[in-house]
Enzyme design. Structure first.
Site, mmCIF file in Angstrom:
data_model
loop_
_atom_site.group_PDB
_atom_site.id
_atom_site.type_symbol
_atom_site.label_atom_id
_atom_site.label_comp_id
_atom_site.label_asym_id
_atom_site.label_seq_id
_atom_site.Cartn_x
_atom_site.Cartn_y
_atom_site.Cartn_z
ATOM 1 N N CYS A 39 0.842 -1.190 0.000
ATOM 2 C CA CYS A 39 0.000 0.000 0.000
ATOM 3 C C CYS A 39 0.881 1.246 0.000
ATOM 4 O O CYS A 39 2.104 1.161 0.076
ATOM 5 C CB CYS A 39 -0.984 -0.018 1.166
ATOM 6 S SG CYS A 39 -0.455 0.849 2.640
ATOM 7 N N HIS A 40 0.266 2.413 -0.080
ATOM 8 C CA HIS A 40 1.036 3.651 -0.189
ATOM 9 C C HIS A 40 1.870 3.947 1.048
ATOM 10 O O HIS A 40 2.855 4.680 0.974
ATOM 11 C CB HIS A 40 0.093 4.824 -0.506
ATOM 12 C CG HIS A 40 -0.232 4.943 -1.969
ATOM 13 N ND1 HIS A 40 -1.289 4.278 -2.537
ATOM 14 C CD2 HIS A 40 0.387 5.603 -2.977
ATOM 15 C CE1 HIS A 40 -1.330 4.547 -3.836
ATOM 16 N NE2 HIS A 40 -0.328 5.344 -4.129
ATOM 17 N N THR A 41 1.494 3.395 2.194
ATOM 18 C CA THR A 41 2.324 3.575 3.387
ATOM 19 C C THR A 41 3.663 2.868 3.212
ATOM 20 O O THR A 41 4.714 3.387 3.597
ATOM 21 C CB THR A 41 1.595 3.047 4.631
ATOM 22 O OG1 THR A 41 0.342 3.740 4.769
ATOM 23 C CG2 THR A 41 2.429 3.275 5.880
ATOM 24 N N ARG B 177 -0.641 0.418 19.650
ATOM 25 C CA ARG B 177 -1.230 1.281 18.624
ATOM 26 C C ARG B 177 -0.228 1.517 17.504
ATOM 27 O O ARG B 177 0.980 1.316 17.677
ATOM 28 C CB ARG B 177 -1.637 2.627 19.228
ATOM 29 C CG ARG B 177 -0.441 3.471 19.650
ATOM 30 C CD ARG B 177 -0.859 4.871 20.061
ATOM 31 N NE ARG B 177 -1.573 4.876 21.322
ATOM 32 C CZ ARG B 177 -2.192 5.954 21.805
ATOM 33 N NH1 ARG B 177 -2.182 7.083 21.142
ATOM 34 N NH2 ARG B 177 -2.803 5.898 22.973
ATOM 35 N N CYS C 217 -7.970 -0.338 25.391
ATOM 36 C CA CYS C 217 -8.667 -1.497 24.844
ATOM 37 C C CYS C 217 -9.982 -1.774 25.565
ATOM 38 O O CYS C 217 -10.933 -2.291 24.972
ATOM 39 C CB CYS C 217 -7.769 -2.729 24.902
ATOM 40 S SG CYS C 217 -6.400 -2.701 23.713
ATOM 41 N N CYS D 249 -5.111 -3.665 6.249
ATOM 42 C CA CYS D 249 -4.970 -2.207 6.250
ATOM 43 C C CYS D 249 -6.018 -1.522 5.388
ATOM 44 O O CYS D 249 -7.009 -1.024 5.884
ATOM 45 C CB CYS D 249 -3.558 -1.815 5.792
ATOM 46 S SG CYS D 249 -3.286 -0.028 5.682
ATOM 47 N N CYS E 103 -5.402 -3.045 28.407
ATOM 48 C CA CYS E 103 -5.126 -1.669 28.836
ATOM 49 C C CYS E 103 -6.408 -0.832 28.896
ATOM 50 O O CYS E 103 -7.477 -1.246 28.430
ATOM 51 C CB CYS E 103 -4.115 -1.008 27.899
ATOM 52 S SG CYS E 103 -4.739 -0.664 26.242
ATOM 53 N N HIS F 147 3.044 -4.447 5.612
ATOM 54 C CA HIS F 147 2.148 -4.554 6.767
ATOM 55 C C HIS F 147 0.775 -5.104 6.404
ATOM 56 O O HIS F 147 -0.108 -5.158 7.263
ATOM 57 C CB HIS F 147 1.999 -3.188 7.450
ATOM 58 C CG HIS F 147 1.339 -2.147 6.603
ATOM 59 N ND1 HIS F 147 1.947 -1.571 5.518
ATOM 60 C CD2 HIS F 147 0.109 -1.586 6.686
ATOM 61 C CE1 HIS F 147 1.132 -0.691 4.961
ATOM 62 N NE2 HIS F 147 -0.005 -0.687 5.641
ATOM 63 N N GLU F 148 0.589 -5.528 5.161
ATOM 64 C CA GLU F 148 -0.649 -6.194 4.766
ATOM 65 C C GLU F 148 -0.312 -7.642 4.433
ATOM 66 O O GLU F 148 0.412 -7.904 3.469
ATOM 67 C CB GLU F 148 -1.282 -5.528 3.536
ATOM 68 C CG GLU F 148 -1.922 -4.196 3.817
ATOM 69 C CD GLU F 148 -2.761 -3.696 2.652
ATOM 70 O OE1 GLU F 148 -3.510 -2.741 2.841
ATOM 71 O OE2 GLU F 148 -2.670 -4.275 1.541
ATOM 72 N N ARG G 25 -4.247 -3.017 -5.483
ATOM 73 C CA ARG G 25 -3.487 -3.936 -4.645
ATOM 74 C C ARG G 25 -2.906 -5.027 -5.538
ATOM 75 O O ARG G 25 -3.643 -5.712 -6.265
ATOM 76 C CB ARG G 25 -4.380 -4.570 -3.564
ATOM 77 C CG ARG G 25 -4.652 -3.655 -2.386
ATOM 78 C CD ARG G 25 -3.368 -3.310 -1.653
ATOM 79 N NE ARG G 25 -3.604 -2.517 -0.465
ATOM 80 C CZ ARG G 25 -3.592 -1.189 -0.445
ATOM 81 N NH1 ARG G 25 -3.400 -0.510 -1.571
ATOM 82 N NH2 ARG G 25 -3.775 -0.530 0.693
ATOM 83 N N CYS H 54 -4.540 1.281 21.238
ATOM 84 C CA CYS H 54 -4.079 0.454 22.345
ATOM 85 C C CYS H 54 -2.919 1.173 23.017
ATOM 86 O O CYS H 54 -2.128 1.856 22.348
ATOM 87 C CB CYS H 54 -3.627 -0.911 21.820
ATOM 88 S SG CYS H 54 -2.840 -2.000 23.036
ATOM 89 N N CYS I 218 -4.260 -5.179 22.739
ATOM 90 C CA CYS I 218 -3.812 -6.094 23.795
ATOM 91 C C CYS I 218 -4.985 -6.645 24.585
ATOM 92 O O CYS I 218 -4.907 -7.723 25.160
ATOM 93 C CB CYS I 218 -2.818 -5.403 24.723
ATOM 94 S SG CYS I 218 -3.565 -4.200 25.864
#
Length: 381
Positions: free
Chosen positions: A47-49, A119, A106, A180, A103, A70-71, A375, A115, A100
């Site tokens: 992805c673009h990130t 996070r 959450c 994502c 916390c 991350h995907e 994608r 989180c 988690c």
């Protein structure tokens, strides 16, 4: 799979510097530590990130060498001490915005999906438990992590808070998109805006996240979904997914917000900024209806520029908010989204525009750079 508790040698695409081609090479992957899980990646996408990180567009993204991505979806290879909600062989989806479950964040019910520990954090490049990496290259040099996931590899180690167990009958290739882009966009329509039947929507930027917003608004019965993009080719894909109208800012002689107000009886109920452009964000804000309109920020803004917004403009009743991961609590709420996809309520096929083997990852990056893919799914098995 390698014996549990042992170091695994596998292929990974390693970034050694901003803008440099990723190097597909053998790396060493350590076994999971306490509350960690090692997974075998079967599918990953870009992805673009990832693209922004690869370019090194912010200080947070300049730790090298690094495994981006991350995907992804895959299966659990082994679990560390204390992990009780997953076991070897479970199908899972990685998430960058963890949960988690313990916390104050959450346990906040609907107040936030962030989180306290897990996070989204672009500055984080090591594991939570001991501040170390789980990857090394052939020279023994540690390789940094990315967005708590690092999915451009055959095996990765993540905190259990950043993994979601999904139905064993789900199609893993499609489930990859829930890591994502699709969750972020669709969740912004479902959770952040809570679009209702008959309401109106404008989506600025028809990339994967923007089109996921369109899909979310469509499933909620929005009466008008206006897509805004400077690429005329985005009209075709947008109409296939659900836009009712299309605006190319280059083809009109008035500001976009004026055109949208004209088309929607004074402005849309919700606008979504998915471009990461400050001027576009202002247009999105102004395109919403006086009295109740809401603009939702989804685009990533890496520059230090500030939004041009006078406080008095907020007294007209328009609001502006941001949405992280579509306001989904990943571990507890994503399984429901997966069920909706399996049932055909949410359609994912239109988002997968290309499929390539993992070793062609640099070609996949180029497709995204050239604006030719939404994608590109990379398969590692």
């Amino acid at each position: 799979m390698a014996p549990k508790g042992k170091v695994i040698s596998c292929r990974a695409a390693v970034a050694y510097g901003p803008g440099q081609p990723l190097v597909v090479e053998q790396v060493q992957v350590d076994p999971p530590q306490k509350m960690e899980v090692r997974i075998k990646i079967l599918f990953t996408s870009i992805c673009h990130t990832d693209l922004s990180a690869w370019k090194g567009e912010s200080e947070a993204q300049r730790a090298y060498p690094r495994i981006l991505g991350h995907e992804a979806s895959g299966v659990v290879e082994s679990v560390g001490e204390g992990v009780i909600d997953m076991k070897e062989g479970d199908q899972v989806v990685a998430i960058f915005n963890g949960e988690c479950g313990e916390c104050i964040y959450c346990k906040s019910s609907k107040k936030t999906n962030l989180c306290g520990k897990f996070r989204v954090n672009p500055f984080k490049s090591v594991m939570e438990s001991d501040g170390k990496c789980r990857f090394r290259n052939k020279d023994g040099i540690p390789i940094y992590h990315f967005l708590s996931t690092s999915t451009f590899t055959e095996y990765t180690v993540v905190d259990s808070a950043c993994l979601v167990k999904i139905d064993p009958h789900a199609s893993l290739d499609k489930m990859t998109l829930l890591s994502c882009g699709v969750s972020t966009g669709l969740g912004a329509a479902w959770n952040t805006a809570d679009v209702q039947t008959g309401e109106t929507v404008a989506v600025f930027g028809l990339g994967a996240v923007g089109l996921a917003v369109v899909e979310g608004a469509r499933t909620r019965g929005a009466s008008k979904i206006i897509g805004v993009d400077i690429n005329p080719e985005k009209r075709i894909k947008g109409e296939a997914i659900g836009i009712t109208d299309f605006i190319n800012p280059k083809e009109i002689d008035v500001p976009v917000h004026e055109k949208i107000r004209e088309m929607s009886e004074g402005g849309v109920d919700y606008s979504f900024e998915c471009a990461g452009n400050m001027q576009v964000l202002r247009e999105a804000f102004l395109s919403t209806h006086d009295g109740w309109g809401m603009a939702i920020v989804l685009g990533i803004h890496p520059t230090p520029k500030l939004l041009s917004l006078h406080p008095m403009e907020l007294f007209d009743g328009r609001r502006i908010v941001a949405s992280v991961f579509g306001d989904f609590k990943g571990k507890s709420q994503l399984p429901f989204l997966a069920e909706q996809c399996m049932a055909g309520v949410v359609k994912l096929d239109e988002f997968i525009t290309h499929r390539l083997p993992f070793e062609k990852i640099n070609e996949a990056f180029q497709l995204l750079l050239d604006g030719k893919s939404l994608r590109c799914l990379l398969h590692l098995s």
